[in-house]
Structure formats: structure tokens, C-alpha cells
Design an enzyme around this catalytic site. Structure first.
Site, short mmCIF file in Angstrom:
data_model
loop_
_atom_site.label_atom_id
_atom_site.label_comp_id
_atom_site.label_asym_id
_atom_site.label_seq_id
_atom_site.Cartn_x
_atom_site.Cartn_y
_atom_site.Cartn_z
CG HIS A 1 3.29 3.90 4.56
ND1 HIS A 1 2.30 3.19 4.66
CD2 HIS A 1 3.22 4.64 5.48
CE1 HIS A 1 1.81 3.31 5.48
NE2 HIS A 1 2.25 4.38 6.24
CE1 TYR B 1 -5.08 10.16 8.04
CE2 TYR B 1 -4.18 8.68 9.56
CZ TYR B 1 -4.54 9.03 8.28
OH TYR B 1 -4.65 7.97 7.27
CB THR C 1 -5.48 3.24 6.36
OG1 THR C 1 -5.24 3.96 5.36
CG2 THR C 1 -4.25 2.42 6.71
#
Length: 772
Positions: free
Chosen positions: A471, A587, A600
Site C-alpha cells: 500500500h 472512515y 487520499t
């Protein structure tokens, strides 16, 4: 041993008779073609750098301007208003320059100057246009006159055929919100989660922060925003990902699935051959910048910087922090099968291997019956466990000799591939088939994925495929773009023969894959086993549930005249309340790629409006009409929050950066400490669908996407990924932990289904209920 010698270009030994040397033609050929390819890439990058640097101008437009200027001089019309004569006057006197030559040079210099000024003007104007975000806050289908004028100018500026990075320098920087706005929105977001006493205490902490420490921290943040490309992204990558010392498996890495129903070929090696060829085709387009940049509404360019590290990238462990190693070129990949590692060259004679040749190489690996070397089978468990033991083991046992060479082959490969010995995929007769498929992609056996690579490509025994992605280097939409290209290309462009093998003829003279060699001592095996135990405990604790909702999809939601994302988010709030009897901090990931190097932002989906709606649905006082009115109000609020996040006015990234500044300055802030310690017990994300239109989904409904997912963020919470896969299908990937007494992924999945049906009922839509 022949294949091992092919990796060495030159060998010599000293004998009583002198020097005995040996040249490997195959290795020398690899070196030669590798250098040729490297020079080609340098030239392409140089050319693309020029084209991108002058966009929206082009060499053709320069020629046109020069020709027009020359033509005007021929007609005795001075478009320069005397500037050409002035340039000619200051040119150095040279005997070989005739007056006509000096005039032509002066006209060319003037034309070039006009061309460059035009480019600068256009780029500055485009940057100003891209700073306008009013269009996002206007009702869908109702554009104001100012927005229409803005869209017309932007379309004119964007040109016809932009390259991947054409808009990068024109994208605006991410703005720093004011402290007062962020605190106001933060307090509003936590109000439904706190009682009056808790809220008053938090409000006092926020007020004290805003008055005393906040302005000082904000000044440093504004200063950073002036010189940094993006004031968030570097710190986000550093502290959220690279400084994490826990396992990245489950906690950070995520996965993407194959087609839901279709399996173009059940031959494992064939599916791998076509897909790997498609991967490298994508990399070639990426290197040549032939991929069109993503455009919101087909008009507003999105940042493409994350795509650069898709291939040839590895996360390297460190004691305090990891680093991301990215190479510009890699001509091989490493394949794992039944405890063995193989190095497979992707090129031969300077050309990319054809799918049939790749299939042959992978079949050779599948047919290899050799046993793993001592310690080799579970070696990759080092990447699945804690980071510090892996960093120490890497420095101690993999810094020299064959271990260093083999580890380098893995880390410097284009990506990592596993030919899995299990079979997974959708099985209508087995309700848990997709759960097992998801868990296999998320963590596998904890030692048959190299979790540090930018992505792992997994091919199962029955031909099904999937990805596991690290990630830190990029977010899910980037992997989704790559995966859509690969699936569409291998199935609809490369295709398969009638016998399910790759098309074409194989070159049987290709040298076989090279088996990587390891010398792993017993002390290192102990670390490997320890990392495996940590990873195995984590993997066994993941409670995963794949849920297909077939009652309706985006078709019905559109008829409700509401945002599909808001519709599902409100359903999740209702489902969570029914599941736990309370609300939680939620979230939802949104992107900030309208800004340069944007990644993001968080949308806090649990709002005053959503909780009021949920409570109305669960009560008996409100009528259906009243509940519907509250739903519309909550959906509009959610959309507003989403738009704020996308346009740089979110809450969490700003507070995160303020917290980091406070740590750098060694300033204690009770408010920021409280904010950053709050757990996200419901973490959600929507998987984008059809970023690329590779095929018509209506004509090929079996090729609908299964989506992807991730592990739970909190030990007592849920992780939910969803994809609106069609007119009548929504796929949910729900994760939690068995060790939590509060959660159950199958139970939550059922609550989601019931919540969606109840929302449809609000609009008086009768849905056909179909369970998986």
C-alpha cells in the site's frame, strides 16, 4: 546446472597452464539487448520529457508559428512590430551570415519566444482553471453559466491527445485549510458519537488548541505548502506506512479479484502466460506515457504520479523505517511454486516473450519436481511478520553470497508471481468459496506471497487469478486501473486457443527458468519460523465474508435520484447500528488526485444527519415519508462531505500534519493526542468500476468484476469494501477478527443486505430478493 551458468557472462580460473576462461553467449546476449533497450528507453523518456514539458504546445505548433512569421515577412508584414529587427541588430556579426540568414534566424528566435510565451500563458491559465471546484457543489445535471464557461475554456486548454504526465505541472497544490474550519468540522463530526459531557470536554480542548498552539503549528504547515509539491503525501507515506513496525500482511496490503463468473482458461500456465504478457504491455505503455491520464467528468485531469512506481518496486525493511526501492528497468520476474523460487526472463533477443513462450516457461516450473532447499519454503514469511526481525535478518543473512544474489533477483524483479497449488473462485454450491478466495489473496499461507513487492500476481491451479498489493507506494485505484487493463487484454485481445492454451507457437529453444539458490543457516530459520508464527496467528484471526447483493444495483439507486455511494454509506450506518446497537467513527476513503501528488482523504460518514436518519428507521414514531426526508438530508450531507474531502477541505489529513509538526517541535497537544488516538471501527472503501472500457459489460455479463478488499483496521471493528458491479449486483467484502466478541463478518453482511432492502422500500420499490 546449465541454467545457472547462463547467468554468468564471464568466468575464469587459474590453472598450472595459465588462465582458463569461459564466455556465456546467452548472458552476453542478455547484456547486449538490455543495453539497447536501456538506450531506447532513455531516448523515449527524453522525447516524452520535451513533449510533456511544452504541453499543450507541440513541435508542430512551433513549426506553424515559424512558418507564419516567415510568410508574413515574405509579404512584407511585420507581425513582430519591430522586434525581429531588434533581434537582428543584436546578433553577433559573422562573415558567413548573409543579411537574409540573419533575418531568418531573428524570425525563428522571435517565433520560438512567442511559442514559449503562449505555452506559459496556457499552462498558467490552466492551473487557475483547475483551482475552480464550484462545479462539484452544483446539483447533478444542473450546471451554472459560469461552470459552463469554465468547462469550455478548460476543454480548449486540455488539447486533444494528452500523454500520461502532460498535466502534472499544471495541477494545483493541495491547499491548507484554516485551523478554525477544520476544528469546526471535526467537532461536528464527533458530536453524534459523544454524550454532552464528553462533547463539552472535547470542545474545550479544541478551543484551547485553536487559540494557543494551533496558529503556531499552522504557520509551519503553510510554509511547507509553499515549497513542497504536496504538504501531506510525503508525511503520509512516511508515517502511516513506512514507519509502521507491525506486519503489513492483512494490516496494510489489500487484494483484487478475478472476473466473478468467467474463467477464460482453466490452464494455470496459459492464464499466467497471457496475463504476464499483458502486464508487461501495460508497463511498456507506462514507460512511453501512452496511457491517457484519468479525467474526472472526462474533463478535469487527475494526478498520475502514483503510477510511476507500479513496476520494479519493492518495500525494503529497516530498523526504524522502511524505504521504497524503485528501478527504472527490470527484465525478469520471480515465480514461487511449492516452496521454490524461480527467475524467469521476460525478454529474449531484445523482444518481449510471446504469451505461448511464457506459458511454456511457467509449465516448466509446474512440472519441476525438485524439493525446496532448507529454509526456502517459508522464506517469504519474513515479509509477513514484524518488520524489525525481517530488517535484522536481511542485514545479517542476506547481505552477501548466493542469498544476496537471490534476494536481489526478487527485489529487482518487475513484480512477484505465485503459481498457487490451491484452487479458488466462485462456486455457487459452496457458500464459503469466495471467503476462502479472499483470504487466500489477502494472506495466503503467509509464506507464498512476497508482501514487500509492489504487487503479487497469483494464479491458482484452476486458472483463477488475483493480486495482492503493497500500500505504501500507491492507492487502490492505481492497481485497479492496471488490473482492468490486464483482464481485458488477456481475455479479449490476446485470447486463448480452442484447447485453452495461449495462441501462437512456442520457442522450445528458450533456456529454462533459473532456480534461485539459498544458504539459510539454522539461526535464520528460527527467525523465519518466528515470523511465520506471528503471521499465521494474524491470518487465522481474520473473519472474512464475501457478500453478493443481487436484489438491485446502480439501476434502482439511480431511480432514487441519489448518489450510489451515499446510498450504500447510509445502508452501512444502518447495518452497523443494527449489528452493534451504537454508532462509531467511520472512515470512507476519497481521493485528492485533482491536486498534484494527491493521495487520499477521509470522509467521516457518521454524521448528525445520518444518525438521525438511522434512529428514525429504528424507531416507531416517524412515518415512511419522514424517514425518506431524513434519508435525503443525510445523503446530501454525505455528498457535501465527500466533495469537501476531494477539494482539499477535509479534516483528517490536516489534523494529521498538525500533529506531526507538534511532534517535530516537541509541543504537547492534548487535543491532537485525543484526535489521533480515536479508532476507526468501521473502515469503508468503494472499488472503482471500469476505469477503462476494455469490453462491453452488457454483452459479457459473466465478466463482471468481483472487486477487492482489505483487512479490518480496528481489532473490534469492520473493514468493508464494495463495488457496484452492475445494474443488479453489488459485491461486499467484509472483514473483522474472530478474537473480537463484538463482531461477526457474516452477521454484518446480512445486516447490510437488510439495510439496502429497507432503503429501497423507503422509495416504494419492490425488489426481488435473491440470496447467494
Amino acid at each position: 546446472m546449465a541454467e545457472a551458468h547462463q547467468a554468468v557472462a564471464f568466468q575464469f580460473t587459474v590453472t598450472p597452464d595459465g588462465f582458463d576462461y569461459h564466455l556465456s553467449r546467452e548472458a552476453l546476449k542478455h547484456i547486449y539487448f538490455s543495453e539497447i533497450t536501456a538506450w531506447k528507453k532513455r531516448f523515449i523518456r527524453f522525447k516524452n520529457g520535451i513533449l510533456t514539458g511544452v504541453y499543450p504546445g507541440s513541435p508542430t505548433s512551433l513549426v506553424v508559428i515559424v512558418a507564419a512569421t516567415m510568410g508574413s515577412l515574405y509579404r512584407k508584414i511585420d507581425l513582430s512590430m519591430g522586434l525581429i529587427d531588434r533581434i537582428e541588430a543584436i546578433l553577433p556579426v559573422r562573415s558567413f551570415l548573409s543579411p537574409l540568414s540573419k533575418t531568418l534566424i531573428s524570425a525563428t528566435l522571435f517565433s520560438t519566444g512567442v511559442w514559449l510565451c503562449g505555452i506559459i500563458f496556457f499552462r498558467r491559465t490552466m492551473k487557475l482553471l483547475l483551482c475552480y471546484h464550484g462545479w462539484m457543489f452544483e446539483p447533478h445535471g444542473k450546471r451554472s453559466l459560469s461552470t459552463k464557461i469554465w468547462a469550455g475554456f478548460l476543454k480548449l486548454m486540455c488539447g486533444r491527445k494528452p500523454m500520461l504526465y502532460s498535466f502534472q505541472s499544471s495541477l494545483p497544490s493541495l491547499p491548507v485549510p484554516s485551523v478554525s474550519q477544520t476544528i469546526q468540522r471535526y467537532l461536528e463530526s464527533v458530536r453524534p458519537l459523544l454524550n454532552d459531557e464528553e462533547y463539552d470536554k472535547m470542545a474545550q480542548l479544541a478551543k484551547a488548541f485553536q487559540k494557543k498552539i494551533g496558529p503556531r503549528l499552522q504557520r509551519y504547515l503553510v510554509l511547507k505548502s509553499w515549497w513542497a509539491t504536496n504538504y501531506v503525501s510525503d508525511w503520509w507515506e512516511e508515517y502511516i506506512y513506512l514507519r509502521g513496525r507491525g506486519p503489513i500482511m492483512v494490516n496494510s496490503n489489500y487484494y483484487a479479484m478475478d472476473f466473478l463468473y468467467a474463467t477464460p482458461s482453466s490452464c494455470q500456465a496459459a492464464r499466467a502466460g497471457n496475463a504476464v504478457h499483458a502486464f508487461i504491455m501495460y508497463r511498456r505503455k507506462l514507460d512511453r506515457e501512452q496511457i491517457a491520464p484519468a479525467m474526472a467528468l472526462g474533463l478535469v485531469p487527475m494526478c498520475s504520479s502514483q503510477m510511476e512506481r507500479t513496476f520494479n518496486t519493492t518495500r525494503v525493511p529497516g530498523i526504524e523505517r522502511d524505504v521504497v526501492l524503485h528501478l527504472r528497468e527490470s527484465r525478469h520476474l520471480v515465480v514461487y511454486h511449492k516452496g521454490r523460487f524461480f527467475k524467469v526472463w521476460l525478454y529474449h533477443g531484445g523482444d518481449l516473450l510471446k504469451p505461448r513462450d511464457l506459458e511454456m516457461q511457467f509449465q516448466r516450473i509446474l512440472d519441476d519436481t525438485s524439493a525446496p532447499q532448507p529454509g526456502e519454503e517459508k522464506l517469504a514469511a519474513l515479509t509477513a511478520g514484524e518488520r524489525i526481525p525481517w530488517a535484522k535478518a536481511r542485514a545479517t543473512y542476506f547481505s552477501q553470497g548466493v542469498n544476496r544474489s537471490s534476494l536481489s533477483a526478487i527485489e529487482r524483479g518487475a513484480f512477484f508471481m505465485t503459481l498457487d497449488d490451491e484452487a479458488h473462485g466462485y462456486d455457487k454450491k459452496n457458500p464459503s468459496s469466495m471467503d476462502l478466495y479472499a483470504k487466500s489473496l489477502l494472506h495466503g499461507k503467509c509464506y507464498n506471497r512476497w508482501f514487500d513487492k509492489s504487487f503479487n500476481f497469483i494464479v491458482f491451479r484452476n486458472g483463477k487469478m488475483g493480486l495482492n498489493a503493497e500500500h505504501s507506494w500507491a492507492d487502490a485505484p492505481v492497481i485497479g486501473h492496471l488490473w482492468e487493463f490486464v483482464l481485458g487484454t488477456e481475455c479479449f485481445e490476446l485470447k486463448y486457443a480452442a484447447d485453452e492454451h495461449c495462441c501462437g507457437m512456442m520457442n522450445s529453444s528458450l533456456p529454462p527458468p533459473e532456480r534461485l539458490k539459498w544458504e539459510i543457516p539454522s539461526t535464520c530459520m528460527e527467525i523465519i519460523n518466528s515470523s511465520y508464527d506471528v503471521a499465521k496467528a494474524l491470518a487465522d484471526d481474520v473473519d472474512f465474508h464475501y457478500s453478493q447483493f443481487k436484489d438491485f444495483g446502480k439501476g434502482l439507486i439511480k431511480r432514487c435520484k441519489t448518489s450510489p455511494d451515499a446510498f450504500i454509506q447510509l445502508a452501512l450506518q444502518l447495518a452497523h447500528y443494527r449489528d452493534k446497537g451504537k454508532f462509531c467513527l467511520t472512515y470512507e476513503a476519497s481521493m485528492t488526485r485533482m491536486f498534484r501528488e494527491g493521495r487520499t482523504e477521509t470522509v467521516r460518514s457518521c454524521t448528525n444527519e445520518s444518525t438521525e436518519f438511522v434512529q428514525a428507521m429504528e424507531g416507531t414514531i416517524k412515518t415512511k415519508a419522514e424517514c425518506l426526508a431524513l434519508f435525503k438530508k443525510a445523503a446530501e450531507k454525505h455528498q457535501h462531505m465527500y466533495r469537501l474531502a476531494m477539494t482539499g477541505s477535509g479534516i483528517d489529513r490536516h489534523l494529521f500534519c498538525l500533529y506531526l509538526v507538534s511532534r517535530y517541535l516537541k509541543v504537547e497537544s492534548p487535543f491532537l493526542n485525543q484526535v489521533l488516538s480515536e479508532p476507526w471501527r468501521l473502515s469503508t472503501s468503494q472499488t472503482p468500476q471500469q476505469q477503462l472500457v476494455m469490453f462491453d459489460l452488457e454483452k459479457h455479463p459473466d465478466h463482471v468484476s468481483s472487486g477487492g478488499g482489505f483487512g479490518p483496521v480496528a481489532d473490534d471493528g469492520y473493514g468493508v469494501s464494495y463495488i457496484i458491479a452492475g445494474e443488479n449486483l453489488i459485491n461486499f467484502h467484509v472483514s473483522s477478527k474472530f478474537s473480537s466478541l463484538e463482531t461477526s463478518s457474516p452477521r454484518f453482511g446480512n445486516h447490510i443486505h437488510h439495510a439496502l432492502r429497507d432503503l429501497a422500500d423507503l422509495f416504494n420499490f419492490q425488489v426481488h430478493r435473491e440470496e447467494k
